[in-house]
Design an enzyme around this catalytic site. Sequence first.
Site, PDB file in Angstrom:
ATOM      1  N   ASP A 169      -9.411  -5.070  -4.549  1.00  0.00           N
ATOM      2  CA  ASP A 169      -8.136  -5.250  -5.252  1.00  0.00           C
ATOM      3  C   ASP A 169      -7.091  -4.268  -4.736  1.00  0.00           C
ATOM      4  O   ASP A 169      -5.935  -4.643  -4.483  1.00  0.00           O
ATOM      5  CB  ASP A 169      -8.333  -5.042  -6.758  1.00  0.00           C
ATOM      6  N   ALA A 170      -7.489  -3.007  -4.599  1.00  0.00           N
ATOM      7  CA  ALA A 170      -6.533  -1.989  -4.165  1.00  0.00           C
ATOM      8  C   ALA A 170      -6.066  -2.238  -2.736  1.00  0.00           C
ATOM      9  O   ALA A 170      -4.868  -2.138  -2.432  1.00  0.00           O
ATOM     10  CB  ALA A 170      -7.164  -0.603  -4.288  1.00  0.00           C
TER      11      ALA A 170
END
Length: 404
Positions: A169-170
């Site tokens: 996600d990051a």
Amino acid sequence: MSILKGYRVLDCSIAMAGPFAALRMGDMGADVIKVEPTTGEWQRHTSAGAAYGNVINTSFLSLNRNKRSLAVNLKDEEGKALLYKLVETADVFIQNYRPGVAQRLGVDYETLKQIKPDIVYVSMSGYGETGPYLKRPGQDLLLQSLSGAMLSTGAAGTPPQPSGQYLVDAITAYTAFEGALAALLHRERTGEGQLVQINMLDAIIANQMQEMTVFTQGHKPQRRSEEPHGHCYIRAPYGVFKTADSYITLVTPHLPTLGKILGVPEFETMEDEVDGHTLPQRDFIFRVTREKLVERTTQEWRDAFDAEGLWSSEVNGYEEVVKDPQVIHNGTFVEYDHPSEGKVKTPGFAIKFSKTPCSIQRPTPFVGQHTDEILNELGFSDQQITALKETGTVTRTNGEKING
């Protein structure tokens, strides 16, 4: 003046990757409008660690500062018309709907570019907009599994090793942020908007640029050793080891020097890695190092390694991170006041500009907190806004909890 002041970003994304990308633009001064359902974005109703806060849970709080909230029902024709009017004023549109949902809602790129031809439209997905994995859920751990990342660390015969963070996600968020900025630069030079497509699978694979190329070009298999080595392509010792009082990280030390410090004559005759000849001995080197390091404390080993120029580190938990002297010196964390959550302490800005610094202009908003303000900017009268609220097209809250 912040570097993105004057740009407007419409954040129609949910969960982590999209909101995190939009947050970065808000930190740089963009006017980020979080367009969310009238019951609030999904992340408002669930939080990592069951940390629910007073009104806003900490997961949502962490990903949505420097934004205004417009709560609108996009399945309602009036709501959709309202969004189209907002698109006329926007520079960037971010969404991470499942493939096909944007088209069904009428907010896909082809539709929106008819309204705003120079829009930078960032579309985020799990695996891409087409292909055999189209219907697979795009969740972080699933993408870690598919990307090969889990098998670059840990020990053979043990389960694959996931990251302790929402790593995919990051990385996807930063990739989308980079893509949006690059497309804005192109627009500044040419006047042209464009579609920017980001998918989680490509993002996490690209992040393994070195490892993947060692495999594809160097033809070295991704083979984990018997010991829990820190990386399948790096010589030993490389990993985390128990000491007499805690843990220490040791990174590819000069083996003869390490042998002298540890009292291991075998190491003193070994050369550093130059041609792959010590890789087959990784398990032996790791085991001997592990057996020796439990004899003294972490600080004692750190002092001994520092004196000889070997790379090592203590292992911090979050409790130590927030008190770390370099973290304090860097101003890594920022604090701001929130009307319902009190004093908020959170990671700040990883990029520092000498002339256009990032800052927190707005705390994380309540559901639809800025609905009236945004609609007033679009020319809606107070009477028209009241009518939209009565039909359920839009919602405004100011600190009261709302059911999802």
